[in-house]
Design a protein around this motif. Structure first.
Motif, PDB file in Angstrom:
ATOM      1  N   GLU A 127       0.845  -1.199   0.000  1.00  0.00           N
ATOM      2  CA  GLU A 127       0.000   0.000   0.000  1.00  0.00           C
ATOM      3  C   GLU A 127       0.880   1.249   0.000  1.00  0.00           C
ATOM      4  O   GLU A 127       1.690   1.452   0.911  1.00  0.00           O
ATOM      5  CB  GLU A 127      -0.874   0.037   1.256  1.00  0.00           C
ATOM      6  CG  GLU A 127      -2.103  -0.810   1.207  1.00  0.00           C
ATOM      7  CD  GLU A 127      -2.968  -0.587   2.435  1.00  0.00           C
ATOM      8  OE1 GLU A 127      -2.630   0.300   3.248  1.00  0.00           O
ATOM      9  OE2 GLU A 127      -3.974  -1.287   2.587  1.00  0.00           O
ATOM     10  N   THR A 128       0.726   2.078  -1.007  1.00  0.00           N
ATOM     11  CA  THR A 128       1.464   3.334  -1.061  1.00  0.00           C
ATOM     12  C   THR A 128       0.813   4.253  -2.077  1.00  0.00           C
ATOM     13  O   THR A 128       0.156   3.790  -3.015  1.00  0.00           O
ATOM     14  CB  THR A 128       2.941   3.096  -1.441  1.00  0.00           C
ATOM     15  OG1 THR A 128       3.614   4.357  -1.523  1.00  0.00           O
ATOM     16  CG2 THR A 128       3.062   2.388  -2.777  1.00  0.00           C
ATOM     17  N   ASP A 129       0.985   5.551  -1.892  1.00  0.00           N
ATOM     18  CA  ASP A 129       0.508   6.534  -2.865  1.00  0.00           C
ATOM     19  C   ASP A 129       1.662   7.133  -3.669  1.00  0.00           C
ATOM     20  O   ASP A 129       1.459   8.061  -4.450  1.00  0.00           O
ATOM     21  CB  ASP A 129      -0.257   7.657  -2.151  1.00  0.00           C
ATOM     22  CG  ASP A 129      -1.594   7.176  -1.595  1.00  0.00           C
ATOM     23  OD1 ASP A 129      -2.162   6.230  -2.175  1.00  0.00           O
ATOM     24  OD2 ASP A 129      -2.057   7.733  -0.583  1.00  0.00           O
ATOM     25  N   HIS A 134       5.333   2.322  -6.559  1.00  0.00           N
ATOM     26  CA  HIS A 134       4.537   1.381  -7.344  1.00  0.00           C
ATOM     27  C   HIS A 134       5.371   0.780  -8.474  1.00  0.00           C
ATOM     28  O   HIS A 134       5.204  -0.391  -8.832  1.00  0.00           O
ATOM     29  CB  HIS A 134       3.325   2.098  -7.956  1.00  0.00           C
ATOM     30  CG  HIS A 134       2.153   2.205  -7.024  1.00  0.00           C
ATOM     31  ND1 HIS A 134       1.447   1.128  -6.584  1.00  0.00           N
ATOM     32  CD2 HIS A 134       1.553   3.295  -6.460  1.00  0.00           C
ATOM     33  CE1 HIS A 134       0.469   1.523  -5.797  1.00  0.00           C
ATOM     34  NE2 HIS A 134       0.512   2.845  -5.693  1.00  0.00           N
ATOM     35  N   ARG A 135       6.255   1.561  -9.042  1.00  0.00           N
ATOM     36  CA  ARG A 135       7.007   1.109 -10.217  1.00  0.00           C
ATOM     37  C   ARG A 135       8.157   0.162  -9.867  1.00  0.00           C
ATOM     38  O   ARG A 135       8.661  -0.555 -10.738  1.00  0.00           O
ATOM     39  CB  ARG A 135       7.562   2.318 -10.981  1.00  0.00           C
ATOM     40  CG  ARG A 135       6.508   3.126 -11.717  1.00  0.00           C
ATOM     41  CD  ARG A 135       7.161   4.158 -12.635  1.00  0.00           C
ATOM     42  NE  ARG A 135       6.180   4.922 -13.388  1.00  0.00           N
ATOM     43  CZ  ARG A 135       5.640   4.515 -14.536  1.00  0.00           C
ATOM     44  NH1 ARG A 135       5.973   3.344 -15.042  1.00  0.00           N
ATOM     45  NH2 ARG A 135       4.763   5.287 -15.158  1.00  0.00           N
ATOM     46  N   LEU A 154      -0.297  -4.384  -5.825  1.00  0.00           N
ATOM     47  CA  LEU A 154      -0.157  -2.998  -5.395  1.00  0.00           C
ATOM     48  C   LEU A 154      -1.519  -2.443  -5.004  1.00  0.00           C
ATOM     49  O   LEU A 154      -2.555  -2.917  -5.459  1.00  0.00           O
ATOM     50  CB  LEU A 154       0.450  -2.153  -6.521  1.00  0.00           C
ATOM     51  CG  LEU A 154       1.804  -2.616  -7.084  1.00  0.00           C
ATOM     52  CD1 LEU A 154       2.191  -1.778  -8.293  1.00  0.00           C
ATOM     53  CD2 LEU A 154       2.882  -2.554  -6.019  1.00  0.00           C
ATOM     54  N   SER A 155      -1.493  -1.418  -4.159  1.00  0.00           N
ATOM     55  CA  SER A 155      -2.749  -0.786  -3.741  1.00  0.00           C
ATOM     56  C   SER A 155      -2.467   0.652  -3.343  1.00  0.00           C
ATOM     57  O   SER A 155      -1.364   0.992  -2.895  1.00  0.00           O
ATOM     58  CB  SER A 155      -3.364  -1.538  -2.560  1.00  0.00           C
ATOM     59  OG  SER A 155      -4.435  -0.813  -1.994  1.00  0.00           O
ATOM     60  N   ASN A 156      -3.474   1.510  -3.522  1.00  0.00           N
ATOM     61  CA  ASN A 156      -3.414   2.851  -2.958  1.00  0.00           C
ATOM     62  C   ASN A 156      -3.690   2.772  -1.458  1.00  0.00           C
ATOM     63  O   ASN A 156      -4.148   1.745  -0.940  1.00  0.00           O
ATOM     64  CB  ASN A 156      -4.455   3.761  -3.617  1.00  0.00           C
ATOM     65  CG  ASN A 156      -4.175   3.963  -5.093  1.00  0.00           C
ATOM     66  OD1 ASN A 156      -3.085   3.676  -5.581  1.00  0.00           O
ATOM     67  ND2 ASN A 156      -5.163   4.467  -5.823  1.00  0.00           N
ATOM     68  N   ILE A 278       0.751   2.022 -14.815  1.00  0.00           N
ATOM     69  CA  ILE A 278       0.672   2.430 -13.399  1.00  0.00           C
ATOM     70  C   ILE A 278      -0.399   3.502 -13.190  1.00  0.00           C
ATOM     71  O   ILE A 278      -1.191   3.451 -12.239  1.00  0.00           O
ATOM     72  CB  ILE A 278       2.041   2.933 -12.914  1.00  0.00           C
ATOM     73  CG1 ILE A 278       3.019   1.764 -12.796  1.00  0.00           C
ATOM     74  CG2 ILE A 278       1.916   3.658 -11.587  1.00  0.00           C
ATOM     75  CD1 ILE A 278       2.651   0.742 -11.753  1.00  0.00           C
ATOM     76  N   ILE A 282      -3.706   3.257 -10.741  1.00  0.00           N
ATOM     77  CA  ILE A 282      -3.984   4.213  -9.664  1.00  0.00           C
ATOM     78  C   ILE A 282      -5.391   4.794  -9.798  1.00  0.00           C
ATOM     79  O   ILE A 282      -6.144   4.887  -8.823  1.00  0.00           O
ATOM     80  CB  ILE A 282      -2.923   5.337  -9.675  1.00  0.00           C
ATOM     81  CG1 ILE A 282      -1.559   4.778  -9.235  1.00  0.00           C
ATOM     82  CG2 ILE A 282      -3.346   6.497  -8.777  1.00  0.00           C
ATOM     83  CD1 ILE A 282      -0.426   5.772  -9.385  1.00  0.00           C
ATOM     84  N   ARG A 296       3.844  -2.592 -15.948  1.00  0.00           N
ATOM     85  CA  ARG A 296       4.502  -1.441 -15.318  1.00  0.00           C
ATOM     86  C   ARG A 296       5.119  -0.491 -16.347  1.00  0.00           C
ATOM     87  O   ARG A 296       5.083   0.712 -16.183  1.00  0.00           O
ATOM     88  CB  ARG A 296       5.628  -1.927 -14.405  1.00  0.00           C
ATOM     89  CG  ARG A 296       5.215  -2.446 -13.053  1.00  0.00           C
ATOM     90  CD  ARG A 296       6.456  -2.530 -12.180  1.00  0.00           C
ATOM     91  NE  ARG A 296       6.154  -3.033 -10.851  1.00  0.00           N
ATOM     92  CZ  ARG A 296       6.247  -4.311 -10.504  1.00  0.00           C
ATOM     93  NH1 ARG A 296       6.606  -5.202 -11.407  1.00  0.00           N
ATOM     94  NH2 ARG A 296       5.965  -4.688  -9.278  1.00  0.00           N
ATOM     95  N   CYS A 349      -2.980  -5.149  -9.280  1.00  0.00           N
ATOM     96  CA  CYS A 349      -3.403  -4.099  -8.359  1.00  0.00           C
ATOM     97  C   CYS A 349      -4.701  -4.571  -7.707  1.00  0.00           C
ATOM     98  O   CYS A 349      -5.619  -5.009  -8.411  1.00  0.00           O
ATOM     99  CB  CYS A 349      -3.607  -2.778  -9.090  1.00  0.00           C
ATOM    100  SG  CYS A 349      -2.078  -2.147  -9.807  1.00  0.00           S
TER     101      CYS A 349
END
Length: 795
Positions: A127-129, A134-135, A154-156, A278, A282, A296, A349
């Protein structure tokens, strides 16, 4: 076993570090097992290294002439060799793992490894913004080498569970396939792969207008959204754009309303087989779509086609989504001589509030799935469900076998241990206010060097004085849990006579029934006390030495030195209850006080007792109170140091707690103590008296068991549950988790039944039958799979 690990990287970036990193370990998205906290340091060199890798990646592919799904922009780097690029790849991998070996983060990883097994199916969500995070190629983390069934997503940071309207299964997976702008790339093979997929209903939109795409998303239900064509991420990677035809492009926010509608109507998976996804991921994650698969970076045509083919074969063939993506991604490694870093490109994601979908769930059809087309593969057809009658037969066999094993005593020891463990789940309780123990301690014995006849802790004269003192405080009933079979020589200096004191109506004495094995003589009661005020103090141990049962009454042999048919604990309870105008009703099979009936365990087999245990007489299970009892010492009473309120209207039990006395026993609570020690018999007597009083006056549960046929139905019922769960859960990886959850639920049901209602149900045989039934059904399904003639998924 299905596990989910969510890493949240909070409050930072690669240049500043992440001061807070949390890791949550979930079992099957349902039970949070642990939450851990750590941190990660700043690594600005990792950011620089990634940007260099990205430039070299595009330059190498341009140099090799890879056909890209988006044009490669001109770069400042020239004369680059594949060897140079390989060196940067190795540096990036080394720096990633060095960063993740930071001690605070390593503490998280070490604790997780203790809770994870190599064979677990593990979903790792980052989890990250931060777009750059993410890349990063997270799949290069050394953790994934040790867990072959783990895959990354991946996740927001922000997400909510999507609100989905119910819909009826159609037996087909409904796919909306958008084939967008294809200038300079080949996306026909993508369409051919989807066209050749049976078990799916695919609608193709070839270079649609915005209006056409919008209408299809609004008006129809879709399970999967697929896009192939040109795409890119703009605004520093935060916005994704797709090129739907040669003149129009759309960002995800421009499709927001239509996509929200599609998600609410059941859209579970979006696949963007296009470049630089990506930004798409998002934006789609902001709409709370359950799962997305993207690339990616820029992707060559052949890699996009191979990924789609291998993913569809695995996913439609029955593999879980994460494992299907991992397999498809890892198979790309064989093409990396021509297409460097091909296996770095695909990534999932995930909305963490949702469980990954399966092909069978999307279609609602658990029948055969296969491909048509020209590409060869080694897959097999998914096997149909095992027939229901086969499940019933296997369930019957397992249930009968389990009942048979229980009848032979195979589960007896562990059933008794589980009974103890459930009892210990109860919180600490208050002492029973109706009881108090007068204990004769080691100090009391040593301070009184008295002449006695036989092995006595205190002399008759001291006991007489004690009784005289106690009567002054007006207890309801006094029980002497000390054998007094021989009288001491007369003491002319002691005016108080024991014979006088024990003749009082509220004084009860004890005796012991002869035991052919340990005590063939028994212990007779004092001759001055009539049989109506006598009670036997026999304790019965289970084969493991623990006292779990209480004898309320039993017939005595005519030659027995102890002739009373009633236990001391029952006599004391009856004496106390007589002040409440509650008189006992005695039957051969039960004893009743008011509305409370104490029914004995059935002779022979009852509950967990199946072999080698004598259940004669009226025996009940002891519902131990998780507490200590109020007690005062002999010296305190004789010295008048006792508060009168402690003794007035109470049941007073006199007993020895001194260490040298052999009257000590094990209980379910004493065996669990770290400093294990047995407890004096007087405390057992107090527990038994309290059990009767609490049941009658406080409505505390009396432990009871199902009849023999009831236990059989209970075990058979859970055996059916185990079989049906495995039969209904098609994913092999979910079977173990479903069985585990069922056993946990069973344990909870059994514990609640015991602690709230007093019903001792057969947990261990039932859990065995759940697991065995599930394993048998899995075995039958596997035999059917292996006995089915193999054939291609693609014909």
């Amino acid at each position: 076993m299905n596990k989910l690990v969510i890493f949240s990287l909070l409050g930072g970036d690669l240049n500043k570090g992440f001061p807070v990193v949390t890791a949550q370990l979930w079992h099957h998205n349902q039970f949070l097992l642990v939450k851990l906290t750590g941190s990660l340091p700043a690594v600005p060199e990792l950011s620089q290294l990634y940007h260099r890798w990205q430039l070299l990646y595009e330059a190498v592919h341009q140099h090799l002439g890879s056909n890209q799904r988006i044009k490669v922009h001109s770069q400042d780097i020239t004369n680059i060799s594949v060897n140079d690029f390989d060196e940067v790849c190795q540096q990036l991998q080394a720096n990633m793992n060095a960063w993740l070996k930071f001690e605070s983060f390593q503490n998280i990883e070490r604790q997780l490894r203790t809770l994870l097994n190599r064979d677990d199916e593990i979903r790792i969500i980052i989890e990250t913004d931060i777009v750059l995070v993410h890349r990063l190629p997270w799949h290069l983390w050394d953790f994934f080498k040790d867990y072959p069934q783990a895959e990354l997503a991946l996740s927001n940071h922000q997400y909510v569970s999507p609100q989905v309207l119910p819909k009826s299964p159609t037996g087909k997976v409904k796919i909306l396939a958008i084939l967008g702008n294809s200038v300079g790339i080949d996306i026909e093979q993508d369409g051919a792969l989807l066209q050749g997929l049976t078990g799916a209903q695919t609608t193709f939109l070839i270079e649609p207008t915005r209006k056409e795409l919008d209408e299809h998303l609004w008006d129809l239900d879709w399970d999967i959204l697929f896009f192939a064509g040109h795409s890119t991420s703009i605004a520093h990677g935060e916005i994704g754009k797709i090129y739907i035809n040669q003149t129009e492009s759309l960002t995800i926010p421009q499709l927001k309303n239509a996509l929200n509608t599609a998600i609410s109507r059941g859209l579970k998976l979006a696949i963007f087989n296009s470049c630089d996804g990506i930004g798409l991921a998002i934006n789609l994650a902001d709409l709370n779509i359950p799962q997305i698969i993207i690339m990616r970076e820029r992707v060559p045509d052949l890699i996009a086609q191979e990924l789609l083919k291998n993913f569809l074969i695995a996913f439609a063939g029955g593999k879980p989504l994460y494992l299907a993506v991992r397999e498809a991604r890892e198979r790309l490694q064989g093409l990396e001589n021509e297409f460097p870093c091909a296996s770095w490109l695909p990534v999932i994601c995930q909305n963490p509030t949702t469980v990954p979908t399966t092909w069978q769930e999307l279609s609602g059809n658990f029948g055969d799935t296969k491909f048509r087309g020209q590409v060869s593969t080694k897959g097999k057809i998914a096997i149909p469900k095992t027939k229901f009658w086969t499940v019933l037969i296997s369930t019957f066999i397992v249930a009968v076998s389990t009942v048979g094993l229980r009848y032979l005593g195979a589960f007896e020891k562990i059933e008794l241990q589980t009974f103890d463990q459930m009892l210990r789940l109860r919180p600490k309780e208050d002492p029973d206010p109706r009881l108090i123990i007068v204990e004769i301690t080691e100090k009391d014995i040593q301070s009184r060097q008295e002449t006695t006849l036989g092995h006595k802790s205190i002399s008759d004269s001291t006991l007489a004085t004690l009784l005289k003192k106690l009567q002054k405080y007006q207890p309801r009933v006094i029980g002497i849990d000390i054998y007094r079979d021989f009288a001491d020589p007369p003491n002319k200096l002691q005016p108080i006579k024991l014979s006088t004191e024990i003749s009082k109506e509220n004084v009860l004495v004890t005796c012991k029934t002869p035991d052919s094995k340990y005590d063939p003589q028994g212990v007779k009661p004092p001759k001055e006390v009539p049989v109506e005020r006598q009670g036997f103090a026999d304790a019965i141990q289970d084969p493991d030495g623990i006292v779990r049962r209480q004898i309320l009454m039993m017939p005595q042999e005519p030659s027995s030195t102890c002739t009373t048919p009633y236990s001391l604990s029952l006599q004391l309870a009856a004496g106390y209850l007589s002040y409440e105008n509650i008189q006992p009703k005695v039957n051969e099979n039960y004893i009743q006080f008011g509305s409370k009936v104490f029914k004995g365990l059935k002779f022979g087999r009852s509950g967990g007792y199946q072999q080698g245990v004598n259940l004669g007489g009226n025996q009940i299970l002891v519902n131990y109170r998780n507490t200590d009892y109020q007690r005062v010492s002999l010296e305190d009473v004789l010295s008048d140091k006792v508060n009168p309120d402690l003794l007035k209207d109470k049941v007073v039990i006199i007993g020895v707690t001194a260490n040298p006395v052999s009257d000590t026993w094990s209980t379910p609570y004493s065996t669990a103590q770290q400093d294990y020690q047995q407890i004096p018999g007087v405390f057992i007597q107090a527990q038994m008296v309290s059990q009767v009083l609490s049941a009658v006056l406080d409505k505390r549960p009396i432990f009871w068991v199902l009849p023999f046929w009831g236990d059989i139905l209970w075990i058979c019922g859970w055996s059916v549950v185990g079989s049906l769960i495995v039969w209904r859960v098609r994913s092999r990886s979910d079977n173990r988790g479903a069985i585990f959850v069922t056993v946990v639920i069973l344990y909870g049901v059994c514990a609640i039944a015991l602690l709230k209602q007093g019903l001792w149900t057969p947990f261990i045989p039932s859990a065995f039958s759940v697991v065995a039934s599930g394993v048998v059904v899995i075995f039958i399904q596997n035999r059917r799979e292996f006995s089915t003639t193999p054939q291609s998924l693609i014909e």
